[in-house]
Design a protein around this motif. Structure first.
Motif, PDB file in Angstrom:
ATOM      1  N   SER A   1       0.737  -1.314   0.252  1.00 54.32           N
ATOM      2  CA  SER A   1      -0.547   0.090   0.042  1.00 54.32           C
ATOM      3  C   SER A   1       1.083   1.036  -0.145  1.00 54.32           C
ATOM      4  CB  SER A   1      -1.102  -0.023   0.943  1.00 54.32           C
ATOM      5  OG  SER A   1       0.007   0.170   2.012  1.00 54.32           O
ATOM      6  N   ALA A   2       1.652   1.086  -0.007  1.00 55.96           N
ATOM      7  CA  ALA A   2       2.950   2.230  -0.144  1.00 55.96           C
ATOM      8  C   ALA A   2       3.898   2.331  -1.014  1.00 55.96           C
ATOM      9  CB  ALA A   2       4.254   2.209   1.564  1.00 55.96           C
ATOM     10  N   LEU A   3       3.447   1.426  -2.103  1.00 56.81           N
ATOM     11  CA  LEU A   3       4.690   2.034  -3.004  1.00 56.81           C
ATOM     12  C   LEU A   3       3.858   3.070  -4.283  1.00 56.81           C
ATOM     13  CD1 LEU A   3       3.699  -2.391  -4.752  1.00 56.81           C
ATOM     14  CD2 LEU A   3       5.959  -0.899  -3.467  1.00 56.81           C
ATOM     15  N   ASP A   4       3.154   3.273  -4.245  1.00 54.93           N
ATOM     16  CA  ASP A   4       2.670   4.573  -4.986  1.00 54.93           C
ATOM     17  C   ASP A   4       3.357   5.671  -5.003  1.00 54.93           C
ATOM     18  OD1 ASP A   4      -0.827   3.049  -6.070  1.00 54.93           O
ATOM     19  OD2 ASP A   4       1.957   2.634  -7.025  1.00 54.93           O
ATOM     20  N   THR A   5       3.591   5.963  -3.303  1.00 52.44           N
ATOM     21  CA  THR A   5       4.188   6.959  -2.475  1.00 52.44           C
ATOM     22  C   THR A   5       5.384   6.509  -1.932  1.00 52.44           C
ATOM     23  OG1 THR A   5       3.770   6.070  -0.565  1.00 52.44           O
ATOM     24  CG2 THR A   5       2.086   7.982  -2.131  1.00 52.44           C
ATOM     25  N   LEU A   6       6.175   5.372  -2.823  1.00 53.14           N
ATOM     26  CA  LEU A   6       7.757   5.139  -2.625  1.00 53.14           C
ATOM     27  C   LEU A   6       8.959   6.386  -1.794  1.00 53.14           C
ATOM     28  CD1 LEU A   6       8.440   2.962  -1.420  1.00 53.14           C
ATOM     29  CD2 LEU A   6       9.667   2.283  -3.624  1.00 53.14           C
ATOM     30  N   ALA A   7       8.688   6.926  -3.094  1.00 51.45           N
ATOM     31  CA  ALA A   7       9.275   8.546  -3.394  1.00 51.45           C
ATOM     32  C   ALA A   7       9.660   9.690  -2.812  1.00 51.45           C
ATOM     33  CB  ALA A   7       9.401   8.536  -5.354  1.00 51.45           C
ATOM     34  N   ASP A   8       8.717   9.129  -2.158  1.00 46.47           N
ATOM     35  CA  ASP A   8       8.136  10.353  -0.597  1.00 46.47           C
ATOM     36  C   ASP A   8       8.757  10.651  -0.199  1.00 46.47           C
ATOM     37  OD1 ASP A   8       4.435  10.680  -1.471  1.00 46.47           O
ATOM     38  OD2 ASP A   8       6.765  11.093  -3.359  1.00 46.47           O
ATOM     39  N   PHE A   9       9.438   9.465   0.130  1.00 47.01           N
ATOM     40  CA  PHE A   9      10.423   8.971   2.018  1.00 47.01           C
ATOM     41  C   PHE A   9      11.820   9.887   1.768  1.00 47.01           C
ATOM     42  CE2 PHE A   9       9.020   5.733   4.518  1.00 47.01           C
ATOM     43  CZ  PHE A   9       8.150   5.197   4.245  1.00 47.01           C
ATOM     44  N   ALA A  10      12.099  10.216   0.033  1.00 43.40           N
ATOM     45  CA  ALA A  10      13.598  10.960  -0.283  1.00 43.40           C
ATOM     46  C   ALA A  10      12.876  12.320   0.918  1.00 43.40           C
ATOM     47  CB  ALA A  10      13.395  10.948  -1.388  1.00 43.40           C
ATOM     48  N   GLU A  11      12.050  13.039  -0.143  1.00 45.30           N
ATOM     49  CA  GLU A  11      12.126  14.417   0.798  1.00 45.30           C
ATOM     50  C   GLU A  11      11.956  13.983   2.370  1.00 45.30           C
ATOM     51  OE1 GLU A  11      10.478  17.824   1.885  1.00 45.30           O
ATOM     52  OE2 GLU A  11      11.523  17.483   0.655  1.00 45.30           O
ATOM     53  N   LEU A  12      11.038  13.497   3.104  1.00 37.50           N
ATOM     54  CA  LEU A  12      10.611  12.874   4.532  1.00 37.50           C
ATOM     55  C   LEU A  12      12.769  12.447   5.332  1.00 37.50           C
ATOM     56  CD1 LEU A  12       8.710  12.405   6.552  1.00 37.50           C
ATOM     57  CD2 LEU A  12       9.010   9.694   6.022  1.00 37.50           C
ATOM     58  N   ALA A  13      12.695  11.923   4.040  1.00 35.07           N
ATOM     59  CA  ALA A  13      14.640  12.001   5.049  1.00 35.07           C
ATOM     60  C   ALA A  13      15.213  13.161   5.393  1.00 35.07           C
ATOM     61  CB  ALA A  13      14.694  10.595   4.107  1.00 35.07           C
ATOM     62  N   SER A  14      15.077  13.501   4.209  1.00 32.49           N
ATOM     63  CA  SER A  14      15.571  14.827   4.029  1.00 32.49           C
ATOM     64  C   SER A  14      15.153  15.690   5.016  1.00 32.49           C
ATOM     65  CB  SER A  14      16.087  15.490   2.721  1.00 32.49           C
ATOM     66  OG  SER A  14      15.024  16.202   2.190  1.00 32.49           O
ATOM     67  N   SER A  15      14.012  16.438   4.412  1.00 32.18           N
ATOM     68  CA  SER A  15      14.066  16.745   6.009  1.00 32.18           C
ATOM     69  C   SER A  15      13.783  16.509   7.451  1.00 32.18           C
ATOM     70  CB  SER A  15      11.439  17.366   5.633  1.00 32.18           C
ATOM     71  OG  SER A  15      11.043  16.054   5.786  1.00 32.18           O
ATOM     72  N   HIS A  16      14.199  15.671   7.738  1.00 28.97           N
ATOM     73  CA  HIS A  16      13.885  15.012   9.046  1.00 28.97           C
ATOM     74  C   HIS A  16      15.777  14.954   9.291  1.00 28.97           C
ATOM     75  CE1 HIS A  16      10.530  14.369   8.675  1.00 28.97           C
ATOM     76  NE2 HIS A  16      10.341  14.763   9.989  1.00 28.97           N
ATOM     77  N   ARG A  17      16.430  15.666   8.005  1.00 32.81           N
ATOM     78  CA  ARG A  17      18.246  15.268   7.947  1.00 32.81           C
ATOM     79  C   ARG A  17      18.331  14.201   8.626  1.00 32.81           C
ATOM     80  NH1 ARG A  17      19.756  19.058  12.974  1.00 32.81           N
ATOM     81  NH2 ARG A  17      17.188  18.612  13.237  1.00 32.81           N
ATOM     82  N   VAL A  18      18.452  13.288   7.852  1.00 39.56           N
ATOM     83  CA  VAL A  18      18.564  11.799   7.907  1.00 39.56           C
ATOM     84  C   VAL A  18      19.052  11.254   6.620  1.00 39.56           C
ATOM     85  CG1 VAL A  18      17.709   9.775   7.765  1.00 39.56           C
ATOM     86  CG2 VAL A  18      17.037  10.750   9.484  1.00 39.56           C
ATOM     87  N   GLY A  19      20.445  11.097   6.267  1.00 39.91           N
ATOM     88  CA  GLY A  19      20.607  11.014   5.484  1.00 39.91           C
ATOM     89  C   GLY A  19      21.083   9.865   4.375  1.00 39.91           C
ATOM     90  N   THR A  20      20.448   8.745   5.241  1.00 43.08           N
ATOM     91  CA  THR A  20      20.242   7.907   4.426  1.00 43.08           C
ATOM     92  C   THR A  20      19.049   6.708   4.484  1.00 43.08           C
ATOM     93  OG1 THR A  20      22.800   6.752   4.963  1.00 43.08           O
ATOM     94  CG2 THR A  20      20.943   4.973   4.424  1.00 43.08           C
ATOM     95  N   ILE A  21      18.314   6.569   3.526  1.00 40.61           N
ATOM     96  CA  ILE A  21      16.774   5.260   3.409  1.00 40.61           C
ATOM     97  C   ILE A  21      17.474   4.174   3.032  1.00 40.61           C
ATOM     98  CG2 ILE A  21      14.862   4.684   2.205  1.00 40.61           C
ATOM     99  CD1 ILE A  21      15.227   7.655   1.787  1.00 40.61           C
ATOM    100  N   ARG A  22      17.118   2.378   3.947  1.00 38.25           N
ATOM    101  CA  ARG A  22      17.481   1.758   3.747  1.00 38.25           C
ATOM    102  C   ARG A  22      16.099   0.292   3.282  1.00 38.25           C
ATOM    103  NH1 ARG A  22      22.561  -1.203   4.287  1.00 38.25           N
ATOM    104  NH2 ARG A  22      22.807   0.258   5.741  1.00 38.25           N
ATOM    105  N   VAL A  23      16.699   0.618   2.218  1.00 36.73           N
ATOM    106  CA  VAL A  23      15.323  -0.531   1.694  1.00 36.73           C
ATOM    107  C   VAL A  23      14.846  -2.104   2.450  1.00 36.73           C
ATOM    108  CG1 VAL A  23      13.397  -1.167   0.462  1.00 36.73           C
ATOM    109  CG2 VAL A  23      14.591   1.111   0.186  1.00 36.73           C
ATOM    110  N   GLU A  24      14.550  -2.527   2.866  1.00 39.42           N
ATOM    111  CA  GLU A  24      14.087  -3.896   2.807  1.00 39.42           C
ATOM    112  C   GLU A  24      12.477  -4.167   2.058  1.00 39.42           C
ATOM    113  OE1 GLU A  24      12.703  -4.164   7.385  1.00 39.42           O
ATOM    114  OE2 GLU A  24      14.812  -4.024   6.462  1.00 39.42           O
ATOM    115  N   VAL A  25      12.765  -5.918   2.129  1.00 37.20           N
ATOM    116  CA  VAL A  25      11.647  -6.430   1.419  1.00 37.20           C
ATOM    117  C   VAL A  25      11.348  -7.435   1.896  1.00 37.20           C
ATOM    118  CG1 VAL A  25      10.420  -7.770  -0.278  1.00 37.20           C
ATOM    119  CG2 VAL A  25      11.938  -5.899  -0.941  1.00 37.20           C
TER     120      VAL A  25
END
Ligand code: SF4
Length: 761
Positions: A689-713
C-alpha cells in the motif's frame, strides 16, 4: 575364491550429508575385508540445487568406479543412476546390489539385485543391526554373486522384466549368533565442496512402537483398505515404520548401544556425535546415560529422534537425562521431531494420533529445556524436524493457516526445509489408498521436478499424485522457486506470500504452474537485479546482530521478526550480546522492538563495554519520542539507530503498522535522535500500500536531516503480485534520493526484513 573389488557407495543429496547413515555399509565392508575381498567405502555428496554441479559429481563417480575396476557396488541410495549405468556398460560382468529393496519393489536400474525383507515382513521378527543382511551378504559373496535362483540366498531378490522379484527365501532364515560391531569408518569422498562430516549412526531399536490402527482416524473409517499383508494399518498413515518395534529389554538395548559407542569412540576422531536410530529412545535414555557414565563415556553428543507428544509424556525422563548429561559433559540434541502439521485435519489424515495443541506444548517444553540447559540440551543445531505441508489435499487456505501458525509461534527455530517437503506415497501406505480412492493418484507427475524430489533426497521413488486444488500445484512450484532463489532465511514469509498469491487464481480456471510461476520468476528477477545494483552501492559498516524476539508495540502486517523464536529473557540476551561482541564488530540490537525490553539500556552498556564498541538498534523509533529515554540510551552508549518508517504519510503508515499515532511518534523519535547526533538511517520495509508514494521517502528523510534510506522487502507484506510495481517504485525512489542527496541502501532480498548486519552509513 575370486577376490572381488567391492565399493560400498552411499549418496547424499546435499553437501551437508544429513542424517542418512552408512553404518550397515561399514559393517558389510568390514565383513567383506574379513573374507579376503578388496572392499572400500565411498561417500558421494551431491549439491542438490545445481544440475551442472551434480552432473559433474556423477561423472566423477563413474570415473572412480571404472578406475578402481569395481566388480560389485553395494548401495543403499541411488540419487542418480547414470554413473552406475556408465560403469556397468563398460564392465558388463559387474554387479550392483541395493540395500534394502526400494519401497514397492520398484527396480532401480542398473541395480540387478537387492537384499532385504519381503514387504510384509516386520522388524520385530529379526535381530539387531542388520545381522541377517550381513549373514546373507556373506553367503552371496561365498556363492560368487550367483543369481538368487542359483544360490538360494535368504532375502536376495533379482531384477526380472524390470521389476525386483520378491525374494524366494525370507531374510529371516539368515540366522546365527550376533555379529561383531566393527564397521569400517574410513571412506573416500567425492564432492565439490568442503564436507561437514555427518554424525555417526548407532542402532537403537528398529521400527516404531506407535501403533494406532488407521481405522481409528476419521478419513479412513469408511475406506475399503487392502488386505492386512498388503498394507501397513498401524502407525502414521504415511510411514512404513509404525506398529513394529524391536522387542528387546531396555537393558539389552542399552548394552548394544554402548557396545557400538565404545567401538566408535575408539575409532573416530573427537568430537563424538552419534545419531541414535530409535523412534522412542526416551523409554531407556536415562538408563543409557547412567550406564555410559559408569563406563566413563563422556563428551558425547547424542542426536535423538522422537514423536513430539512423547516428549511431553516422558518429560521427567528427559529432565533426568539432561541432569546426567550435565554431569558427563554430554549433549542431548533433538534432530528429528515428527510434527508433520499444525492442522488437526492434516494430523487426523496422517493418523498421527495427536493434536495441534499437544504439538505446540511439546515445542514450548523443548524451548524451555533448551533455555534452562543450553550446554546440554538443544533442538536447533540439526533441524531435521519434519513438516509435510504439501499433500494431495493441500489448498492455498491450508497453506496460509500453516504459514500463520508457523509465524505466530516463531517456528523457524525448528524447521529448515518447510516448503521443500511433500508427501511421498507408496503402495503399502494407507494414505496412498486414501488418495487413490479420491482419484488423486496419477500415472505421472505434472512436470518432472516433483518426481526428482524423492530421488534427490535419497528416498525410494514414490507414486505420482496430484493436488485436489490445482492452485496448490502452482503454490508448490512457486515455493520451490522462491526457496531455491532466496534460500531459507525467509521461508515462512515465502510460504505466506505464496499462499495468498495462489489463492488469487480462480480455482476453476487455474493456469498451468509453469506459466504462473514463469511470470513470477521474471518479475522476481527484475526486482533482484535492481536490488543487486543498489546492493553494490549500499553502505554501512558490517555489524554483529543481537536478535530480540519479545514484545513490539506495533502490529505490522507481514512482520517477519516473529518468524524465529529466541528465548528473550535478560540472561539469554546477555549471552547473545557476548557472542556478538566476540565477532569484534559493531553490535546491532534488532528484531521485534528492542527498546521495549526491560534490559534494553543495560544491554547497550554490555554491548559497548570497555572498548566503547559502536552499538546500534533497529527500531520503530516510537520510544525515542521520549527525550529522557533517548538521552539515557545515548548516555549508555547507543551510537547508531535505524528507524523503521512504514510509509511517508501518517495515515498510511499507521494503517500498515495498525497503531494510531505510531508514525507521528516515530518521526518525533527521529527528531530527538538527530538532535543528540546519533548516526541515523530510515529503514523502509516495502509494503504494497506504500508503493505509489515510495519516492516521497526521499523528501521525508532529507526534511528530517536523515542521510540514508535502507529499503528491505518482506515478500508477504509486499505481495507477489506487486513485484513489478515495487521495481518501478524503487526506480522512482532512486531518482528522488539522487535529487535530494539522500543515500539509498538496500538489505539483500534473501534477508527479507532481517538484514541486521549493517550499521547506518
Ligand atoms: S512417523 Fe514417526 S511416529 Fe509415525 S509411525 Fe513413523 S516413526 Fe512412528
Amino acid at each position: 575364491m575370486r577376490i572381488l573389488r567391492i565399493a560400498m557407495v552411499s549418496g547424499f543429496g546435499t553437501s551437508k550429508g544429513g542424517y542418512f547413515s552408512d553404518v550397515l555399509l561399514g559393517l558389510l565392508c568390514s565383513d567383506a575385508l574379513a573374507l579376503g575381498h578388496d572392499a572400500k567405502m565411498l561417500r558421494v555428496y551431491y549439491d542438490g540445487t545445481h544440475r551442472e554441479r551434480d552432473a559433474e559429481i556423477s561423472q566423477r563417480l563413474a570415473d572412480w568406479l571404472l578406475n578402481e575396476e569395481i566388480d560389485l557396488v553395494v548401495t543403499d541410495r541411488v540419487l542418480d543412476n547414470s554413473p552406475f549405468a556408465r560403469w556397468k556398460a563398460q564392465r558388463p560382468a559387474s554387479r550392483m546390489l541395493l540395500l534394502p529393496p526400494p519401497e514397492g519393489m520398484a527396480s532401480v536400474p542398473p541395480a540387478d539385485a537387492a537384499l532385504g525383507f519381503r514387504p510384509y515382513e516386520r522388524r520385530r521378527d529379526h535381530g539387531e543391526m542388520g545381522d541377517e543382511v550381513r549373514r546373507a551378504f556373506a553367503m552371496w559373496l561365498a556363492a560368487d554373486l550367483a543369481s538368487a535362483e542359483e544360490a538360494d540366498i535368504p532375502g536376495l531378490s533379482q531384477v526380472r522384466h524390470g521389476r525386483l522379484q520378491s525374494p524366494a527365501r525370507s531374510l529371516l532364515e539368515a540366522t546365527g549368533s550376533s555379529l561383531h560391531f566393527r564397521p569400517v569408518v574410513e571412506c573416500e569422498v567425492i564432492s565439490d565442496s568442503a564436507i561437514t562430516p555427518a554424525p555417526y549412526t548407532v542402532f537403537g531399536n528398529g521400527g516404531c512402537p506407535y501403533s494406532r490402527d488407521v481405522s481409528q482416524a476419521a478419513p479412513y473409517a469408511d475406506l475399503q483398505l487392502p488386505e492386512e499383508d498388503e498394507i501397513l494399518r498401524k502407525g502414521c498413515a504415511f510411514c512404513t515404520m509404525g506398529g513394529d518395534y524391536d522387542k528387546r529389554t531396555n537393558q539389552e538395548t542399552v548394552a548394544s548401544v554402548l557396545r557400538q559407542v565404545s567401538y566408535l569412540t575408539e575409532h573416530l576422531p573427537k568430537p563424538h556425535s552419534f545419531v541414535l536410530t530409535d523412534q522412542h529412545p526416551l523409554r531407556y535414555l536415562t538408563l543409557l546415560l547412567e550406564r555410559a557414565e559408569a563406563e566413563g563415556i563422556r563428551e558425547v553428543t547424542w542426536l535423538l529422534e522422537t514423536r513430539a507428544d512423547w516428549l511431553v509424556e516422558h518429560r521427567a525422563a528427559l529432565e533426568q537425562s539432561i541432569a546426567i548429561a550435565a554431569r558427563t559433559e554430554t549433549r542431548l540434541q533433538l534432530y528429528l521431531v515428527g510434527f508433520e502439521s499444525f492442522s488437526n485435519e492434516d494430523l487426523e489424515r496422517y493418523n498421527k494420533g495427536t493434536t495441534r495443541e499437544i504439538l505446540l506444548a511439546a515445542a514450548d517444553l523443548v524451548r524451555e529445556l533448551a533455555r534452562l540447559h543450553p550446554r546440554h540440551f538443544g533442538y536447533t543445531r540439526d533441524r531435521g524436524h519434519s513438516l509435510i505441508l504439501f499433500h494431495p489435499w493441500t489448498s492455498p487456505s491450508s497453506l496460509l493457516e500453516s504459514g500463520e501458525t508457523l509465524r505466530a509461534n516463531g517456528f523457524s527455530d525448528f524447521f529448515y526445509d518447510i516448503t521443500r517437503n511433500r508427501l511421498r506415497l507408496y503402495p503399502r501406505l494407507p494414505v496412498y489408498s486414501l488418495a487413490k480412492s479420491q482419484g488423486l493418484v496419477t500415472d505421472d507427475w505434472v512436470g518432472d521436478e516433483a518426481s526428482q524430489t524423492a530421488r534427490s533426497k535419497g528416498y525410494s521413488v514414490d507414486i505420482a499424485w496430484r493436488f485436489s486444488d490445482p492452485r496448490a500445484a502452482i503454490a508448490y512450484e512457486a515455493c520451490r522457486k522462491l526457496r531455491n532463489d532466496l534460500g531459507g532465511e525467509t521461508e515462512i514469509s515465502q510460504l505466506v506470500a505464496v499462499s495468498r498469491w495462489s489463492a488469487g487464481f480462480p480455482a476453476d480456471e487455474t493456469p498451468e504452474p509453469d506459466d504462473a510461476v514463469g511470470d513470477l520468476e521474471s518479475a522476481l528477477a527484475k526486482l533482484s537485479d535492481r536490488f543487486g545494483r543498489l546492493l553494490q552501492g549500499s553502505c554501512g559498516d558490517r555489524a554483529a546482530p543481537v536478535i530480540f524476539a519479545g514484545a513490539c508495540n506495533n502490529a505490522c502486517h507481514g512482520c517477519e521478526n516473529r518468524d524465529r523464536f529466541f528465548p528473550d529473557d535478560g540472561e539469554s540476551l546477555q549471552g547473545r550480546v557476548d557472542e556478538a561482541r566476540e565477532k569484534g564488530l559493531p553490535v546491532m540490537l534488532a528484531g521485534r522492538e528492542p527498546t521495549l525490553h526491560p534490559d534494553f539500556v543495560p544491554l547497550i552498556e554490555r554491548a559497548r563495554s570497555e572498548d566503547e564498541r559502536r552499538v546500534g538498534v533497529v527500531t520503530n523509533g516510537r520510544r525515542f519520542a521520549y527525550g529522557k529515554f533517548t538521552a539515557q540510551a545515548v548516555r549508555s552508549g547507543l551510537s547508531d539507530v535505524s528507524v523503521k518508517v512504514f510509509a511517508p504519510t501518517a495515515e498510511l503508515a499507521d494503517r500498515i503498522c495498525r497503531v494510531e499515532g505510531a508514525h507521528a511518534q516515530a518521526m518525533a523519535g527521529i527528531e530527538k535522535l538527530v538532535k543528540v547526533g546519533v548516526r541515523m538511517e530510515m529503514r523502509v520495509p516495502l509494503h504494497a500500500s506504500a508503493l505509489d508514494t515510495l519516492a516521497d521517502f526521499a523528501e521525508l528523510a532529507s526534511s528530517h536531516r536523515v542521510g540514508t534510506i535502507r529499503v528491505e522487502v518482506a515478500l508477504d507484506s509486499l505481495g507477489l503480485r506487486n513485484l513489478a510495481r515495487a521495481e518501478t517504485s524503487l526506480e522512482q525512489l532512486e531518482a528522488a534520493c539522487r535529487e535530494r542527496g539522500v543515500r539509498l541502501a538496500v538489505s539483500p532480498l534473501p534477508c527479507g526484513m532481517r538484514g541486521f548486519d549493517r550499521m547506518p552509513a
